[in-house]
Design a protein around this motif. Structure first.
Motif, PDB file in Angstrom:
ATOM      1  N   LEU A 443       0.835  -1.198   0.000  1.00 53.51           N
ATOM      2  CA  LEU A 443       0.000   0.000   0.000  1.00 53.51           C
ATOM      3  C   LEU A 443       0.872   1.250   0.000  1.00 53.51           C
ATOM      4  O   LEU A 443       1.868   1.330   0.719  1.00 53.51           O
ATOM      5  CB  LEU A 443      -0.912   0.008   1.226  1.00 53.51           C
ATOM      6  N   ASP A 444       0.488   2.205  -0.812  1.00 47.16           N
ATOM      7  CA  ASP A 444       1.147   3.503  -0.832  1.00 47.16           C
ATOM      8  C   ASP A 444       0.461   4.389   0.199  1.00 47.16           C
ATOM      9  O   ASP A 444      -0.711   4.731   0.061  1.00 47.16           O
ATOM     10  CB  ASP A 444       1.035   4.110  -2.231  1.00 47.16           C
ATOM     11  N   PHE A 445       1.193   4.763   1.236  1.00 49.66           N
ATOM     12  CA  PHE A 445       0.590   5.576   2.296  1.00 49.66           C
ATOM     13  C   PHE A 445       0.038   6.902   1.759  1.00 49.66           C
ATOM     14  O   PHE A 445      -0.867   7.489   2.357  1.00 49.66           O
ATOM     15  CB  PHE A 445       1.610   5.857   3.392  1.00 49.66           C
ATOM     16  N   GLU A 446       0.588   7.384   0.646  1.00 46.15           N
ATOM     17  CA  GLU A 446       0.074   8.631   0.081  1.00 46.15           C
ATOM     18  C   GLU A 446      -1.382   8.483  -0.374  1.00 46.15           C
ATOM     19  O   GLU A 446      -2.105   9.470  -0.469  1.00 46.15           O
ATOM     20  CB  GLU A 446       0.941   9.065  -1.106  1.00 46.15           C
ATOM     21  N   ASP A 447      -1.816   7.237  -0.650  1.00 37.63           N
ATOM     22  CA  ASP A 447      -3.209   7.023  -1.045  1.00 37.63           C
ATOM     23  C   ASP A 447      -4.174   7.205   0.127  1.00 37.63           C
ATOM     24  O   ASP A 447      -5.383   7.299  -0.076  1.00 37.63           O
ATOM     25  CB  ASP A 447      -3.380   5.621  -1.628  1.00 37.63           C
ATOM     26  N   PHE A 448      -3.645   7.229   1.351  1.00 40.39           N
ATOM     27  CA  PHE A 448      -4.477   7.475   2.525  1.00 40.39           C
ATOM     28  C   PHE A 448      -4.692   8.978   2.747  1.00 40.39           C
ATOM     29  O   PHE A 448      -5.493   9.370   3.596  1.00 40.39           O
ATOM     30  CB  PHE A 448      -3.814   6.885   3.781  1.00 40.39           C
ATOM     31  N   VAL A 449      -3.945   9.796   2.007  1.00 40.48           N
ATOM     32  CA  VAL A 449      -3.908  11.240   2.255  1.00 40.48           C
ATOM     33  C   VAL A 449      -4.612  11.978   1.127  1.00 40.48           C
ATOM     34  O   VAL A 449      -4.451  11.643  -0.055  1.00 40.48           O
ATOM     35  CB  VAL A 449      -2.447  11.723   2.376  1.00 40.48           C
ATOM     36  N   ALA A 450      -5.392  12.999   1.458  1.00 39.39           N
ATOM     37  CA  ALA A 450      -6.059  13.825   0.450  1.00 39.39           C
ATOM     38  C   ALA A 450      -5.036  14.624  -0.342  1.00 39.39           C
ATOM     39  O   ALA A 450      -3.991  15.027   0.175  1.00 39.39           O
ATOM     40  CB  ALA A 450      -7.049  14.782   1.131  1.00 39.39           C
ATOM     41  N   ALA A 461      -9.626  12.378  -2.612  1.00 42.87           N
ATOM     42  CA  ALA A 461      -9.743  12.105  -1.180  1.00 42.87           C
ATOM     43  C   ALA A 461      -8.799  10.985  -0.776  1.00 42.87           C
ATOM     44  O   ALA A 461      -8.383  10.170  -1.601  1.00 42.87           O
ATOM     45  CB  ALA A 461     -11.184  11.719  -0.840  1.00 42.87           C
ATOM     46  N   GLY A 462      -8.446  10.942   0.502  1.00 40.86           N
ATOM     47  CA  GLY A 462      -7.718   9.792   1.027  1.00 40.86           C
ATOM     48  C   GLY A 462      -8.692   8.667   1.335  1.00 40.86           C
ATOM     49  O   GLY A 462      -9.880   8.889   1.560  1.00 40.86           O
ATOM     50  N   ASN A 463      -8.197   7.442   1.342  1.00 44.32           N
ATOM     51  CA  ASN A 463      -9.066   6.290   1.546  1.00 44.32           C
ATOM     52  C   ASN A 463      -8.460   5.372   2.603  1.00 44.32           C
ATOM     53  O   ASN A 463      -7.451   4.700   2.362  1.00 44.32           O
ATOM     54  CB  ASN A 463      -9.263   5.532   0.238  1.00 44.32           C
ATOM     55  N   ALA A 464      -9.087   5.342   3.780  1.00 42.92           N
ATOM     56  CA  ALA A 464      -8.591   4.508   4.880  1.00 42.92           C
ATOM     57  C   ALA A 464      -8.985   3.044   4.729  1.00 42.92           C
ATOM     58  O   ALA A 464      -8.562   2.209   5.531  1.00 42.92           O
ATOM     59  CB  ALA A 464      -9.131   5.047   6.210  1.00 42.92           C
ATOM     60  N   GLU A 465      -9.803   2.707   3.711  1.00 42.86           N
ATOM     61  CA  GLU A 465     -10.287   1.338   3.540  1.00 42.86           C
ATOM     62  C   GLU A 465      -9.421   0.504   2.593  1.00 42.86           C
ATOM     63  O   GLU A 465      -9.754  -0.640   2.299  1.00 42.86           O
ATOM     64  CB  GLU A 465     -11.724   1.360   3.002  1.00 42.86           C
ATOM     65  N   LEU A 505     -15.370   5.834  -5.954  1.00 45.56           N
ATOM     66  CA  LEU A 505     -16.167   6.971  -5.509  1.00 45.56           C
ATOM     67  C   LEU A 505     -16.292   6.944  -3.994  1.00 45.56           C
ATOM     68  O   LEU A 505     -16.630   5.920  -3.405  1.00 45.56           O
ATOM     69  CB  LEU A 505     -17.553   6.920  -6.156  1.00 45.56           C
ATOM     70  N   VAL A 506     -15.982   8.098  -3.349  1.00 46.77           N
ATOM     71  CA  VAL A 506     -16.118   8.227  -1.899  1.00 46.77           C
ATOM     72  C   VAL A 506     -17.186   9.279  -1.609  1.00 46.77           C
ATOM     73  O   VAL A 506     -17.112  10.407  -2.108  1.00 46.77           O
ATOM     74  CB  VAL A 506     -14.778   8.633  -1.238  1.00 46.77           C
ATOM     75  N   ILE A 507     -18.202   8.897  -0.820  1.00 50.85           N
ATOM     76  CA  ILE A 507     -19.319   9.790  -0.518  1.00 50.85           C
ATOM     77  C   ILE A 507     -19.250  10.222   0.939  1.00 50.85           C
ATOM     78  O   ILE A 507     -19.110   9.395   1.836  1.00 50.85           O
ATOM     79  CB  ILE A 507     -20.666   9.089  -0.791  1.00 50.85           C
ATOM     80  N   THR A 508     -19.315  11.539   1.181  1.00 52.94           N
ATOM     81  CA  THR A 508     -19.354  12.081   2.539  1.00 52.94           C
ATOM     82  C   THR A 508     -20.683  12.789   2.747  1.00 52.94           C
ATOM     83  O   THR A 508     -21.516  12.873   1.839  1.00 52.94           O
ATOM     84  CB  THR A 508     -18.193  13.071   2.764  1.00 52.94           C
ATOM     85  N   ASP A 509     -20.894  13.334   3.945  1.00 56.83           N
ATOM     86  CA  ASP A 509     -22.132  14.051   4.232  1.00 56.83           C
ATOM     87  C   ASP A 509     -22.254  15.321   3.402  1.00 56.83           C
ATOM     88  O   ASP A 509     -23.365  15.783   3.106  1.00 56.83           O
ATOM     89  CB  ASP A 509     -22.190  14.404   5.722  1.00 56.83           C
ATOM     90  N   ASP A 510     -21.086  15.903   3.012  1.00 59.25           N
ATOM     91  CA  ASP A 510     -21.110  17.196   2.328  1.00 59.25           C
ATOM     92  C   ASP A 510     -20.873  17.103   0.827  1.00 59.25           C
ATOM     93  O   ASP A 510     -21.292  17.991   0.079  1.00 59.25           O
ATOM     94  CB  ASP A 510     -20.049  18.128   2.932  1.00 59.25           C
ATOM     95  N   ASP A 511     -20.181  16.069   0.379  1.00 58.86           N
ATOM     96  CA  ASP A 511     -19.765  16.055  -1.023  1.00 58.86           C
ATOM     97  C   ASP A 511     -19.413  14.631  -1.440  1.00 58.86           C
ATOM     98  O   ASP A 511     -19.468  13.704  -0.638  1.00 58.86           O
ATOM     99  CB  ASP A 511     -18.555  16.976  -1.219  1.00 58.86           C
TER     100      ASP A 511
END
Length: 684
Positions: A443-450, A461-465, A505-511
């Motif tokens: 895993l590339d840790f940069e993928d966890f970071v926005a 977005a970053g993805n913790a999953e 696709l990552v969905i949040t409450d705002d966007d």
């Protein structure tokens, strides 16, 4: 005819030329392998007048250098295929070419091309290793290099480096300092055209962008005998300052402009130790420890008409590795090996995106990650009969990733990774290799970071999953030694991949955001052709043709549309061709290299498809010895510029349900450049 078609025809012509040259060239018996090793002495390179170990290594037939992969966490999966004095470099952050260029040709005793089964040598899954063995007698060498680089757009910068090496009584000291400016190929001028879905052009903009990088590096290495073995200590500090200025001006029908400025500063510090000891002639112990730290500070500002955006990123990473390897030759036919590696990796990153002074919430904008990894391995190399070799091992990897910040969680992974390879020397000139293995991606840790690019209006977005991808890989290789200095290698690799890392696709409450993510199963097939061919047989005395081509096809299911497509950002074609000639009477070496042949790639986001392609690049160089201690080298690269194009199909939401909104096409030409370098060396 398309670029890809031209590249394919060029490769076929190259192979045909190889066959013709095979018939023209008088056959010479290859150097005796001894079943395992081909030895090249300095006399074998005398006509080439090499300056350093890299010049010598690049002339080995059938050998393609593989660098250590600095993006892979840990050391086991990052090792390259070049040894120095029988051991791999401690650092995985320094490319092999730079390292070998610091070893003067006069300091090389021999180069060994290893094909496996050598007591005390861990092949690490490679079919071929190159071992650069240095002279042991007392020597002292130093070299200073200075020059200038100039681009066709007016950019001018000095460059230089200093090297020092001393060997005495089993001790070795190497020092180096290097200043290396670069005009990045993201630089260039061109246009941005925006089209409606029906193809009507809506707007044209002028694009002018420049990225200048100034790199500096200092390194030191110390080697000495210790308790019957050899201890090597290394240290390095590196820094890079990248400055990007972009201007976009609307031409028609609207008016307006955008200015984007980015400062990206990267600093690294690294220290390592390696201890190697032989117990008799059959047992070898190797201990290694290394620590690497990096600091990244990035600030990007955009001003467009009355709108302002800023993006800031501050990231700190660290990696600590400890490793032990034990190899024992049970007999002339059986070698056993075992290893254990432990590593700790950390990342602390904060990002901030503001639009007109208002913060925009991004998943993964505040991340702290700590990972503990361990890997144990046991394997054996067995030669059951003359001409046959079996190499097998089983690695077991365990890791724990703990993440805090705006997406806290903790996960545990355990993966067995078996590997089996069979090698058959069909005759003195032909070898077949079959390898089967299970690989686990890192895993590339940069993928966890926005992250964000204000110039292209792209936010990720970053993805913790994220989970590592797992691959069952099978590879079949045919190597044909035409004669001592010529080789042809054909390889086919098939991969079945689980949990492919792509875009989701990552969905949040705002966007909603695009982000790296796992998209299910996939496959990949790769065909590789490598050619190394002297051209004396067709009258081009001292000439050599080297070519490396890859054709790649992959297939996954798009998570947005459910339709099959290639894996994002994979290049279907990659290739390079180099033609060189040694002119001993003139003490001159010249050549031309063609690279980036037919390179293109496509990235799939939930609301966008981006296709990038670039023109073929070329470099023409001439290097000449002046007297005993001086060399001068002149280079010209892409003097008439090189085209880059990018097409984006933008949708007003997910591509599966929303219509195409617009098409954006960018085309720019990067400037070419020339360089002149003088080098003076002392000692030998």
């Amino acid at each position: 005819m398309s670029i890809a078609s031209r590249a394919s025809w060029f490769a076929l012509v190259t192979i045909a030329g190889l066959s013709i040259a095979t018939r023209v060239q008088a056959q010479q018996p290859p150097t005796a392998r001894g079943g395992d090793v081909t030895i090249y002495s300095p006399a074998d390179f005398a006509d080439n007048a090499p300056a350093n170990a890299w010049d010598m290594l690049s002339r080995l037939p059938g050998f393609v250098t593989v660098d250590a992969d600095e993006d892979v966490r840990g050391y086991a999966g990052a090792r390259g295929n070049v040894l120095i004095d029988g051991a791999r470099p401690t650092s995985k952050h320094e490319d092999t070419k730079t390292l070998l260029k610091r070893i003067p040709a006069s300091a090389v005793a021999r180069i060994e091309l290893i094909r496996g089964g050598v007591p005390g040598i861990d092949m690490a899954g490679y079919a071929l290793l190159a071992n650069v063995v240095r002279r042991h007698e007392a020597t002292s060498q130093s070299a200073i290099e200075a020059g200038m680089m100039a681009a066709t757009d007016g950019w001018l910068a000095p460059k230089g480096q200093w090297e020092y090496g001393r060997r005495w009584d089993g001790h070795t000291l190497d020092l180096a300092v290097k200043l290396d400016p670069e005009l990045d190929d993201d630089t260039g001028r061109g246009h941005i055209d925006t089209f409606a879905p029906d193809g009507t052009r809506q707007q044209r903009e002028r694009l002018d962008t420049r990225t200048i990088k100034n790199k500096a590096e200092a390194s030191a290495s110390w080697r000495q005998p210790l308790a019957g073995g050899q201890l090597t200590l290394t240290g390095a500090a590196r820094g890079e300052r990248a400055r990007t200025d972009t201007r976009i001006d609307a031409l028609a029908p609207a008016e307006g402009s955008e200015r984007v400025h980015e400062n990206e500063d990267t600093d690294e510090a690294e220290a390592g130790a390696r201890y190697v000891r032989e117990f008799g002639e059959r047992t070898r112990l190797e201990l290694m420890a290394t620590r690497h730290q990096a600091w990244l500070d990035d600030r990007e500002r955009s001003h467009e008409d009355f709108d302002d955006e800023t993006f800031d990123e501050h990231t700190r990473t660290a990696e600590s590795i400890g490793r032990i390897d034990l190899t024992h030759a049970w007999s002339d036919a059986l070698t056993l090996n075992g290893s254990f590696e432990g590593a700790r990796n950390t990342l602390r990153s904060t990002t901030r995106l503001q639009q007109d002074g208002i913060d925009v919430a991004l998943p993964g904008s505040d991340v702290q990650i700590a990972e503990r990894r361990s890997e144990a391995a046991a394997g054996a190399t067995w030669k059951p009969a003359p001409g046959w070799m079996l190499d097998a091992d089983l690695r077991l990897e365990q890791s724990t990733i703990a993440q805090t910040g705006d997406s806290p969680r903790q996960r545990h992974f355990t993966y067995p990774k078996p590997r089996l390879s069979v090698q058959w020397d069909v005759d003195p000139n032909d070898q077949l290799r079959l390898a089967l293995s299970r690989e686990v991606g890192q895993l590339d840790f940069e993928d966890f970071v926005a992250s964000a690019s204000l110039e292209t209006d792209r936010i990720s977005a970053g993805n913790a999953e994220l989970k590592p991808d797992r691959t069952w890989r099978s590879a079949l290789t045919w190597e044909h030694q035409l004669w001592r200095d010529a080789a042809f290698t054909l390889s086919w690799t098939h991969e079945r991949i689980s949990d492919v890392v792509d875009r989701v696709l990552v969905i949040t409450d705002d966007d909603i955001f695009d982000a790296p993510g796992n998209i299910g199963s996939g496959r990949r097939d790769t065909l590789s052709v490598d050619v190394s061919l002297p051209l004396d047989g067709i009258g081009f005395h001292g000439g050599r043709l080297t070519s490396s081509m890859q054709w790649r096809r992959s297939r996954v299911t798009d998570p947005t549309t459910g339709q099959p497509r290639p894996i994002s950002e994979e290049k279907p074609v990659e290739g390079s061709i180099e033609l060189t000639q040694d002119l001993p009477a003139l003490r001159t070496h010249w050549g031309i290299e063609l690279e980036h042949i037919a390179e293109r790639k496509t990235e799939y986001r939930y609301d966008e498809i981006k296709r990038e392609s670039e023109g073929m690049g070329w470099t023409l160089f001439v290097e000449r010895e002046l007297g005993t201690h001086w060399r001068v080298r002149a280079e010209a690269t892409d003097l008439f510029g090189r085209w880059f194009s990018e097409t984006k199909k933008k949708y007003d939401g997910p591509r599966s349900v929303e219509p195409l909104e617009e098409i954006e096409r960018r085309r720019r030409r990067s400037p070419g450049f020339v360089s002149l370098t003088f080098r003076r060396s002392v000692g030998g």
